[in-house]
Design a protein around this motif. Structure first.
Motif, PDB file in Angstrom:
ATOM      1  N   GLY A  13      83.308 -17.347 -92.410  1.00 33.08           N
ATOM      2  CA  GLY A  13      83.656 -19.015 -91.706  1.00 33.08           C
ATOM      3  C   GLY A  13      84.550 -19.657 -92.058  1.00 33.08           C
ATOM      4  O   GLY A  13      85.148 -18.569 -93.737  1.00 33.08           O
ATOM      5  N   PRO A  14      84.127 -20.126 -92.536  1.00 33.67           N
ATOM      6  CA  PRO A  14      84.660 -21.592 -93.552  1.00 33.67           C
ATOM      7  C   PRO A  14      84.286 -21.165 -95.107  1.00 33.67           C
ATOM      8  O   PRO A  14      85.122 -21.337 -95.454  1.00 33.67           O
ATOM      9  CB  PRO A  14      84.267 -23.228 -92.504  1.00 33.67           C
ATOM     10  CG  PRO A  14      83.715 -22.939 -91.228  1.00 33.67           C
ATOM     11  CD  PRO A  14      83.389 -21.297 -91.697  1.00 33.67           C
ATOM     12  N   ALA A  15      82.853 -21.441 -94.711  1.00 31.83           N
ATOM     13  CA  ALA A  15      82.672 -20.842 -96.278  1.00 31.83           C
ATOM     14  C   ALA A  15      82.779 -20.101 -97.134  1.00 31.83           C
ATOM     15  O   ALA A  15      83.647 -20.249 -98.095  1.00 31.83           O
ATOM     16  CB  ALA A  15      81.010 -21.715 -96.595  1.00 31.83           C
ATOM     17  N   GLY A  16      82.597 -18.744 -96.582  1.00 27.46           N
ATOM     18  CA  GLY A  16      82.856 -18.239 -96.742  1.00 27.46           C
ATOM     19  C   GLY A  16      83.957 -17.668 -96.952  1.00 27.46           C
ATOM     20  O   GLY A  16      85.086 -16.974 -98.760  1.00 27.46           O
ATOM     21  N   THR A  35      82.999 -10.497 -89.707  1.00 24.55           N
ATOM     22  CA  THR A  35      81.534  -9.892 -88.112  1.00 24.55           C
ATOM     23  C   THR A  35      82.194 -11.387 -87.695  1.00 24.55           C
ATOM     24  O   THR A  35      81.249 -11.671 -87.746  1.00 24.55           O
ATOM     25  CB  THR A  35      80.897  -8.998 -89.348  1.00 24.55           C
ATOM     26  OG1 THR A  35      80.017  -8.514 -87.381  1.00 24.55           O
ATOM     27  CG2 THR A  35      79.047 -10.469 -89.378  1.00 24.55           C
ATOM     28  N   ARG A  37      81.489 -14.169 -84.779  1.00 21.70           N
ATOM     29  CA  ARG A  37      79.988 -14.419 -84.533  1.00 21.70           C
ATOM     30  C   ARG A  37      80.350 -13.811 -82.778  1.00 21.70           C
ATOM     31  O   ARG A  37      81.169 -14.224 -82.395  1.00 21.70           O
ATOM     32  CB  ARG A  37      80.148 -15.787 -83.819  1.00 21.70           C
ATOM     33  CG  ARG A  37      80.364 -16.874 -85.429  1.00 21.70           C
ATOM     34  CD  ARG A  37      80.537 -18.519 -84.467  1.00 21.70           C
ATOM     35  NE  ARG A  37      80.305 -19.373 -85.465  1.00 21.70           N
ATOM     36  CZ  ARG A  37      79.708 -20.870 -85.292  1.00 21.70           C
ATOM     37  NH1 ARG A  37      80.083 -21.309 -84.125  1.00 21.70           N
ATOM     38  NH2 ARG A  37      79.237 -21.162 -86.743  1.00 21.70           N
ATOM     39  N   PHE A  45      86.164 -31.406 -84.783  1.00 22.38           N
ATOM     40  CA  PHE A  45      85.651 -31.507 -86.985  1.00 22.38           C
ATOM     41  C   PHE A  45      86.787 -33.016 -86.736  1.00 22.38           C
ATOM     42  O   PHE A  45      87.399 -33.893 -85.733  1.00 22.38           O
ATOM     43  CB  PHE A  45      86.360 -31.054 -86.514  1.00 22.38           C
ATOM     44  CG  PHE A  45      86.376 -29.652 -87.099  1.00 22.38           C
ATOM     45  CD1 PHE A  45      85.716 -28.771 -86.906  1.00 22.38           C
ATOM     46  CD2 PHE A  45      87.126 -28.136 -87.828  1.00 22.38           C
ATOM     47  CE1 PHE A  45      84.740 -27.402 -86.932  1.00 22.38           C
ATOM     48  CE2 PHE A  45      86.680 -27.192 -87.856  1.00 22.38           C
ATOM     49  CZ  PHE A  45      85.574 -26.795 -87.340  1.00 22.38           C
ATOM     50  N   GLY A 111      82.947  -5.260 -90.967  1.00 23.19           N
ATOM     51  CA  GLY A 111      81.385  -4.849 -91.296  1.00 23.19           C
ATOM     52  C   GLY A 111      80.496  -6.047 -91.672  1.00 23.19           C
ATOM     53  O   GLY A 111      80.324  -7.272 -91.932  1.00 23.19           O
ATOM     54  N   LEU A 113      76.985  -7.270 -94.022  1.00 27.18           N
ATOM     55  CA  LEU A 113      75.926  -7.095 -95.002  1.00 27.18           C
ATOM     56  C   LEU A 113      74.720  -6.127 -94.519  1.00 27.18           C
ATOM     57  O   LEU A 113      73.907  -7.054 -93.967  1.00 27.18           O
ATOM     58  CB  LEU A 113      76.506  -8.094 -95.590  1.00 27.18           C
ATOM     59  CG  LEU A 113      75.587  -7.530 -97.407  1.00 27.18           C
ATOM     60  CD1 LEU A 113      75.115  -6.948 -98.048  1.00 27.18           C
ATOM     61  CD2 LEU A 113      75.184  -9.305 -97.601  1.00 27.18           C
ATOM     62  N   ALA A 150      72.621 -17.215 -90.786  1.00 23.67           N
ATOM     63  CA  ALA A 150      71.993 -15.065 -89.928  1.00 23.67           C
ATOM     64  C   ALA A 150      71.646 -15.179 -91.580  1.00 23.67           C
ATOM     65  O   ALA A 150      70.919 -14.210 -92.080  1.00 23.67           O
ATOM     66  CB  ALA A 150      72.892 -14.631 -89.403  1.00 23.67           C
ATOM     67  N   SER A 165      69.934 -25.550 -79.969  1.00 23.11           N
ATOM     68  CA  SER A 165      70.595 -26.206 -79.298  1.00 23.11           C
ATOM     69  C   SER A 165      71.150 -25.371 -78.536  1.00 23.11           C
ATOM     70  O   SER A 165      70.978 -23.656 -78.613  1.00 23.11           O
ATOM     71  CB  SER A 165      71.961 -26.386 -80.231  1.00 23.11           C
ATOM     72  OG  SER A 165      71.424 -27.275 -81.149  1.00 23.11           O
ATOM     73  N   ALA A 284      79.686 -27.428 -94.785  1.00 21.01           N
ATOM     74  CA  ALA A 284      80.193 -26.424 -95.856  1.00 21.01           C
ATOM     75  C   ALA A 284      81.103 -25.715 -96.522  1.00 21.01           C
ATOM     76  O   ALA A 284      81.149 -24.660 -97.682  1.00 21.01           O
ATOM     77  CB  ALA A 284      80.362 -25.321 -94.471  1.00 21.01           C
TER      78      ALA A 284
HETATM   79  C1  LIG Z   1      75.129 -26.169 -82.088  1.00 19.56           C
HETATM   80  C2  LIG Z   1      75.437 -26.301 -83.070  1.00 19.56           C
HETATM   81  C3  LIG Z   1      76.363 -27.480 -83.000  1.00 19.56           C
HETATM   82  C4  LIG Z   1      77.540 -27.554 -84.459  1.00 19.56           C
HETATM   83  N1  LIG Z   1      78.924 -28.090 -83.946  1.00 19.56           N
HETATM   84  C5  LIG Z   1      79.019 -28.806 -84.796  1.00 19.56           C
HETATM   85  C6  LIG Z   1      80.123 -29.223 -84.516  1.00 19.56           C
HETATM   86  O1  LIG Z   1      81.113 -29.683 -83.746  1.00 19.56           O
HETATM   87  N2  LIG Z   1      81.033 -29.953 -86.191  1.00 19.56           N
HETATM   88  C7  LIG Z   1      80.817 -29.006 -87.302  1.00 19.56           C
HETATM   89  O2  LIG Z   1      82.139 -29.534 -87.833  1.00 19.56           O
HETATM   90  N3  LIG Z   1      79.972 -27.587 -87.350  1.00 19.56           N
HETATM   91  C8  LIG Z   1      78.931 -28.021 -86.195  1.00 19.56           C
HETATM   92  N4  LIG Z   1      78.456 -27.054 -86.489  1.00 19.56           N
HETATM   93  C9  LIG Z   1      77.909 -26.811 -88.117  1.00 19.56           C
HETATM   94  C10 LIG Z   1      78.340 -25.619 -88.414  1.00 19.56           C
HETATM   95  O3  LIG Z   1      79.512 -24.208 -87.471  1.00 19.56           O
HETATM   96  C11 LIG Z   1      78.139 -24.757 -89.080  1.00 19.56           C
HETATM   97  O4  LIG Z   1      77.798 -25.925 -90.262  1.00 19.56           O
HETATM   98  C12 LIG Z   1      79.733 -23.640 -90.236  1.00 19.56           C
HETATM   99  O5  LIG Z   1      80.304 -23.242 -89.243  1.00 19.56           O
HETATM  100  C13 LIG Z   1      79.395 -23.148 -91.534  1.00 19.56           C
HETATM  101  O6  LIG Z   1      80.170 -22.597 -92.132  1.00 19.56           O
HETATM  102  P1  LIG Z   1      80.073 -21.223 -93.117  1.00 19.56           P
HETATM  103  O7  LIG Z   1      81.095 -20.457 -93.462  1.00 19.56           O
HETATM  104  O8  LIG Z   1      78.853 -21.517 -93.642  1.00 19.56           O
HETATM  105  O9  LIG Z   1      79.043 -19.565 -91.201  1.00 19.56           O
HETATM  106  P2  LIG Z   1      79.523 -20.113 -90.019  1.00 19.56           P
HETATM  107  O10 LIG Z   1      80.010 -20.103 -89.796  1.00 19.56           O
HETATM  108  O11 LIG Z   1      78.271 -19.530 -89.037  1.00 19.56           O
HETATM  109  O12 LIG Z   1      79.903 -18.048 -90.708  1.00 19.56           O
HETATM  110  C14 LIG Z   1      79.415 -17.359 -91.007  1.00 19.56           C
HETATM  111  C15 LIG Z   1      80.111 -15.890 -91.071  1.00 19.56           C
HETATM  112  O13 LIG Z   1      79.065 -14.494 -91.195  1.00 19.56           O
HETATM  113  C16 LIG Z   1      78.852 -14.044 -90.546  1.00 19.56           C
HETATM  114  N5  LIG Z   1      77.715 -12.965 -90.538  1.00 19.56           N
HETATM  115  C17 LIG Z   1      76.395 -13.315 -90.074  1.00 19.56           C
HETATM  116  N6  LIG Z   1      75.760 -12.146 -90.836  1.00 19.56           N
HETATM  117  C18 LIG Z   1      76.870 -11.357 -91.217  1.00 19.56           C
HETATM  118  C19 LIG Z   1      76.423 -10.075 -92.023  1.00 19.56           C
HETATM  119  N7  LIG Z   1      74.774  -9.615 -92.160  1.00 19.56           N
HETATM  120  N8  LIG Z   1      77.585  -9.760 -93.185  1.00 19.56           N
HETATM  121  C20 LIG Z   1      78.664 -10.151 -92.512  1.00 19.56           C
HETATM  122  N9  LIG Z   1      78.913 -11.363 -92.264  1.00 19.56           N
HETATM  123  C21 LIG Z   1      77.558 -12.036 -91.144  1.00 19.56           C
HETATM  124  C22 LIG Z   1      78.849 -14.459 -89.464  1.00 19.56           C
HETATM  125  O14 LIG Z   1      79.383 -13.580 -87.997  1.00 19.56           O
HETATM  126  C23 LIG Z   1      79.626 -15.809 -88.781  1.00 19.56           C
HETATM  127  O15 LIG Z   1      80.837 -15.581 -88.925  1.00 19.56           O
HETATM  128  C24 LIG Z   1      77.211 -26.794 -85.315  1.00 19.56           C
HETATM  129  C25 LIG Z   1      76.183 -26.125 -85.492  1.00 19.56           C
HETATM  130  C26 LIG Z   1      75.700 -25.585 -84.968  1.00 19.56           C
HETATM  131  C27 LIG Z   1      74.491 -24.977 -84.848  1.00 19.56           C
END
Ligand SMILES: Cc1cc2nc3c(=O)[nH]c(=O)nc-3n(C[C@H](O)[C@H](O)[C@H](O)COP(=O)(O)OP(=O)(O)OC[C@H]3O[C@@H](n4cnc5c(N)ncnc54)[C@H](O)[C@@H]3O)c2cc1C
Length: 445
Positions: A13-16, A35, A37, A45, A111, A113, A150, A165, A284
């Motif tokens: 995702g964005p953080a990774g 992997t 979503r 945004f 894949g 983790l 997750a 949600s 993030a």
């Molecule tokens: C209902 C809801 C609405 C939202 N609306 C907004 C919005 O409008 N605007 C906004 O800025 N933010 C919004 N957010 C928040 C936003 O989605 C997150 O803050 C942001 O995506 C976090 O980025 P991340 O990279 O940390 O995690 P994520 O974007 O969740 O990325 C995590 C990634 O890890 C993957 N993953 C999971 N398990 C594993 C594993 N075991 N091995 C490898 N990969 C794995 C996932 O598939 C995913 O691709 C919302 C959140 C929710 C819950």
């Protein structure tokens, strides 16, 4: 496959992706485990989330955002259409993120983790389920856990009222993109209409006490919850659901263990904020942008580990609380259903401290702090202010501590000393101007 990398990032995702890119730019061999979503989503945004993606070097991801579209809000019976946001289809964004990191040379493995083992000698041994089938082992010096909500373990330092949600995707006629936010007795709804006529209707409600009905009743229950808001019903009239309603956990969570051994959590895996803030991606990215220097310090300057850990923990916690308090103030503005559990639970969380925007700017003094200096974290004296409690190290590259230490007590003498010090130490007029403006803001000049 059985091999090793310097750093493994779990989660694309964005953080990774942001952390992977930053570490790769510091010269580490980075492998990203991605992997996708498993559900469709559209997010709004802010301009600063896009700025964060740009700053992280993720141009294809930035290009996925639509132009700013109007965001209308109805809250406490009052409507406001002064705001706007950039609608983003996450499936496209997540693919663009991977394409950006792959073009920069980060290796991507499709894949998931599985388990993490931290041997005594340091580093991590990982079990990975490959998307093409089968398992493999990976070894690395350091693991970035960017699995979003997750991510397992980590404990809870702070956890907001339990929230869920519910999302329904609908199809209507193509038209200009827009979004709509409204409050309901049971929570709040966000409706995004993309240019292609796809609608994402998201209803955030309390998840305390097993509030959800059985799966088979979810769609009709969801429709009942929308009924009190005729405006919302009018906006979805003539559109039809394209699939069943699904649920996403949306409780605010600040994890306790952000850095443990050779694992650092970034993004939602470190802190997941209330979607009401519309700033999840910005948050993030904030932790992910700091992560490379933190990891680099832990690996290259192990004596500075306490400083790097403190830096990271303080920043993540500070940002989390700042958004939590802003969210609380917004929940307080809705006063029509004070007895409804959803509104009662959110009025007083996380505490009663003023939110960031309420605090007038004031200089509080110099203090020993932790700062990001290029590719590492170090200890340094910082200027603490009422609105920057973690301290400011420099303004326009000019360190504040030498300017501010041992100042005279009286206003005029202090003013003169500051002007003299700026003259002696800052040669560029533009930088001198920025420093003077900062000192004026905090009442020092
Ligand atoms: C209902 C809801 C609405 C939202 N609306 C907004 C919005 O409008 N605007 C906004 O800025 N933010 C919004 N957010 C928040 C936003 O989605 C997150 O803050 C942001 O995506 C976090 O980025 P991340 O990279 O940390 O995690 P994520 O974007 O969740 O990325 C995590 C990634 O890890 C993957 N993953 C999971 N398990 C594993 C594993 N075991 N091995 C490898 N990969 C794995 C996932 O598939 C995913 O691709 C919302 C959140 C929710 C819950």
């Amino acid at each position: 496959m059985n091999r090793s990398s310097d750093i493994v990032v779990a989660g694309g995702g964005p953080a990774g992706c942001c952390a992977a890119l930053g570490l790769q730019q510091l010269g580490y061999r980075v492998l990203l485990l991605a992997t996708p979503r498993p559900w469709p989503s559209c997010e709004g945004f802010s301009a600063r989330a896009l700025q964060g993606l740009r700053q992280a070097g993720l141009p294809s991801a930035v290009a996925c955002a639509s132009a700013a579209s109007p965001r209308c809000a109805t809250w406490n019976g009052t409507s406001n259409d002064a705001n706007s946001e950039h609608l983003v289809l996450r499936e496209a964004l997540d693919q663009a993120l991977l394409s950006d990191v792959s073009s920069a040379g980060v290796e991507i493995v499709a894949g998931q983790l599985g388990s993490i083992h931290a041997p005594e000698g340091g580093g991590c041994e990982l079990r990975v389920r490959l998307a093409r089938g089968g398992n493999t082992a990976l070894a690395c010096k350091f693991l970035i856990d960017a699995r979003g909500r997750a991510a397992t373990g980590g404990g809870n330092r702070l956890r907001g009222p339990e929230s869920v949600s519910l999302v329904q995707v609908r199809q209507g006629r193509p038209g200009a993109g827009s979004s709509y936010l409204c409050s309901l007795p049971s929570g709040w709804a966000w409706l995004a209409r993309t240019d292609g006529g796809r609608l994402f209707l998201q209803l955030t409600i309390s998840a305390e006490d097993g509030a959800l009905p059985p799966r088979k009743d979810l769609d009709s229950w969801f429709n009942d919850l929308l009924q009190p808001n005729q405006d919302l019903l009018d906006r979805i009239a003539g559109t039809s659901p394209t699939g069943p309603v699904f649920a996403r956990g949306s409780t605010s969570i600040l994890r306790d263990e952000l850095v443990t051994g050779a694992v650092l959590r970034v993004g939602d895996a470190a802190m997941a904020v209330d979607p009401l803030s519309g700033n999840g991606v910005f948050q993030a990215l904030s932790s992910a942008l700091a992560a490379p220097a933190v990891v680099n310090t832990l690996l290259q300057y192990p004596d500075d580990r306490p400083v790097a850990e403190a830096f990271y923990r303080q920043r993540v916690e500070h940002l989390f609380l700042r958004f939590a308090r802003t969210g609380r103030d917004f929940y307080r503005l809705e006063q029509r259903w004070p007895q409804e559990p959803f509104w009662r639970q959110r009025r007083d969380w996380p505490d009663d401290e003023p939110s960031h925007s309420d605090i007038p700017p004031r200089f509080l003094g110099l203090q020993a702090g932790t700062v990001l200096d290029g590719d590492r974290i170090r200890a340094a004296a910082v200027a603490v202010t009422s609105d920057q409690p973690l301290g400011v190290w420099h303004v326009a590259g000019i360190r504040l501590a030498p300017l501010l230490e041992n100042l005279p007590d009286t206003t005029e003498a202090r003013r003169q000393a500051l002007l003299d010090r700026i003259k002696q130490t800052v040669s560029e007029p533009q930088k001198a101007q920025l420093v003077r403006a900062w000192l004026q803001r905090y009442g020092l000049l």
